[in-house]
Structure formats: C-alpha cells, structure tokens
Scaffold this motif. Structure first.
Motif, mmCIF file in Angstrom:
data_model
loop_
_atom_site.group_PDB
_atom_site.id
_atom_site.type_symbol
_atom_site.label_atom_id
_atom_site.label_comp_id
_atom_site.label_asym_id
_atom_site.label_seq_id
_atom_site.Cartn_x
_atom_site.Cartn_y
_atom_site.Cartn_z
ATOM 1 N N GLN A 38 0.831 -1.210 0.000
ATOM 2 C CA GLN A 38 0.000 0.000 0.000
ATOM 3 C C GLN A 38 0.863 1.256 0.000
ATOM 4 O OE1 GLN A 38 -2.982 -0.020 -0.751
ATOM 5 N NE2 GLN A 38 -4.307 -1.199 0.562
ATOM 6 N N VAL A 39 1.827 1.302 0.901
ATOM 7 C CA VAL A 39 2.664 2.497 1.007
ATOM 8 C C VAL A 39 3.542 2.649 -0.236
ATOM 9 C CG1 VAL A 39 4.611 1.536 2.330
ATOM 10 C CG2 VAL A 39 4.012 3.926 2.587
ATOM 11 N N GLU A 75 -2.784 9.909 0.979
ATOM 12 C CA GLU A 75 -2.901 8.472 1.232
ATOM 13 C C GLU A 75 -1.600 7.916 1.807
ATOM 14 O OE1 GLU A 75 -3.620 4.253 -1.063
ATOM 15 O OE2 GLU A 75 -4.394 6.063 -2.028
ATOM 16 N N THR A 76 -0.494 8.355 1.246
ATOM 17 C CA THR A 76 0.812 7.910 1.748
ATOM 18 C C THR A 76 0.982 8.302 3.208
ATOM 19 O OG1 THR A 76 1.764 8.057 -0.465
ATOM 20 C CG2 THR A 76 3.313 8.032 1.378
ATOM 21 N N LEU A 81 1.489 6.825 8.802
ATOM 22 C CA LEU A 81 0.978 7.026 10.158
ATOM 23 C C LEU A 81 0.581 5.697 10.792
ATOM 24 C CD1 LEU A 81 0.136 9.040 12.380
ATOM 25 C CD2 LEU A 81 -2.109 9.150 11.284
ATOM 26 N N LEU A 82 -0.060 4.827 10.014
ATOM 27 C CA LEU A 82 -0.394 3.499 10.535
ATOM 28 C C LEU A 82 0.858 2.762 10.986
ATOM 29 C CD1 LEU A 82 -3.144 2.054 8.164
ATOM 30 C CD2 LEU A 82 -3.385 2.729 10.554
ATOM 31 N N CYS A 83 1.906 2.814 10.168
ATOM 32 C CA CYS A 83 3.166 2.150 10.542
ATOM 33 C C CYS A 83 3.731 2.753 11.817
ATOM 34 C CB CYS A 83 4.195 2.282 9.423
ATOM 35 S SG CYS A 83 3.795 1.328 7.953
ATOM 36 N N PRO A 92 8.364 4.544 10.207
ATOM 37 C CA PRO A 92 9.097 5.103 9.075
ATOM 38 C C PRO A 92 10.274 5.934 9.574
ATOM 39 C CG PRO A 92 6.750 5.631 8.934
ATOM 40 C CD PRO A 92 6.987 5.032 10.272
ATOM 41 N N PRO A 93 11.382 5.894 8.875
ATOM 42 C CA PRO A 93 12.524 6.725 9.263
ATOM 43 C C PRO A 93 12.158 8.209 9.203
ATOM 44 C CG PRO A 93 13.177 5.098 7.624
ATOM 45 C CD PRO A 93 11.682 5.047 7.726
#
Length: 118
Positions: A38-39, A75-76, A81-83, A92-93
């Motif tokens: 997705q990402v 969307e990204t 944010l979910l991660c 995410p870094p």
C-alpha cells in the motif's frame, strides 16, 4: 533524466519514492506485505503523477494531475501514520517523514500558484 535534476518537485518525489522503497524492504523483512504494498503504491504514484503533469495539455490538466499527486500524498501519509502508530510495526525513518511533508507542502504551493496564475 534532466527533469529530475532541474525540477524541484520531480526531484523530491523521486527521492521520496526511493526512500519509501528502502522502508518497504524493512516492512517486508517483518512480513508486513499488505501495508508494504500500500505504502509503496501510493508513494510512487505521487512521483508518477508529477511526471505526468510535466507534459500536461493545459493549465487545468496540470492542476488536475498535481491534485491527483496531492491525493496520493495524503494516502501515503495515512499508511506511514499506521506504521508509526501500530504496535509491532517498524516506524518510518524520520527522513521519509520529512521528505513526505516537503512533498505535500510543495504540491500545495504549486496548486495554489497555478490556480492564481490561471
């Protein structure tokens, strides 16, 4: 690839795609395949839409393609944010998050300026 060197939004969206590709490798190592896809899809779509906008047929077409890129950026943001918030997922870094915010701000500025000059 002169466009990538000469055009800030093209260069920045390419940079974001490459950064996200690295992050996706980490997601896949942890077997988070669905979120990884997705990402990856949404982040790389930003740059694809921006590249397409470079050859728009009119100002309205250019703005439309940039709006599509902006929607993909939103969307990204959601997937990143979910991660970031999900337990047991890698965050995410900071570099990815920073580049993502730069892309969003630049796209918003481009859209506003294009509308004002039209």
């Amino acid at each position: 690839m002169a466009d990538a060197v000469d055009n800030p939004v093209v260069r920045l969206t390419l940079e974001l795609s490459l950064q996200v590709m690295e992050f996706v490798e980490e997601l896949e190592k942890q077997r988070r395949f669905i979120l990884a896809q997705q990402v990856l899809r949404s982040a790389t779509s930003i740059g694809a839409s921006v590249r397409e906008a470079q050859h728009a047929e009119s100002r309205a077409d250019f703005i439309h393609k940039c709006k599509i890129a902006a929607k993909e950026a939103e969307e990204t943001d959601y997937w990143l944010l979910l991660c970031e918030k999900a337990p047991n997922y890698p965050s995410p870094p900071p570099q990815v998050l920073d580049t993502q915010q730069q892309v969003r701000r630049l796209l918003a500025r481009i859209i506003l300026t294009s509308k004002a000059n039209g």
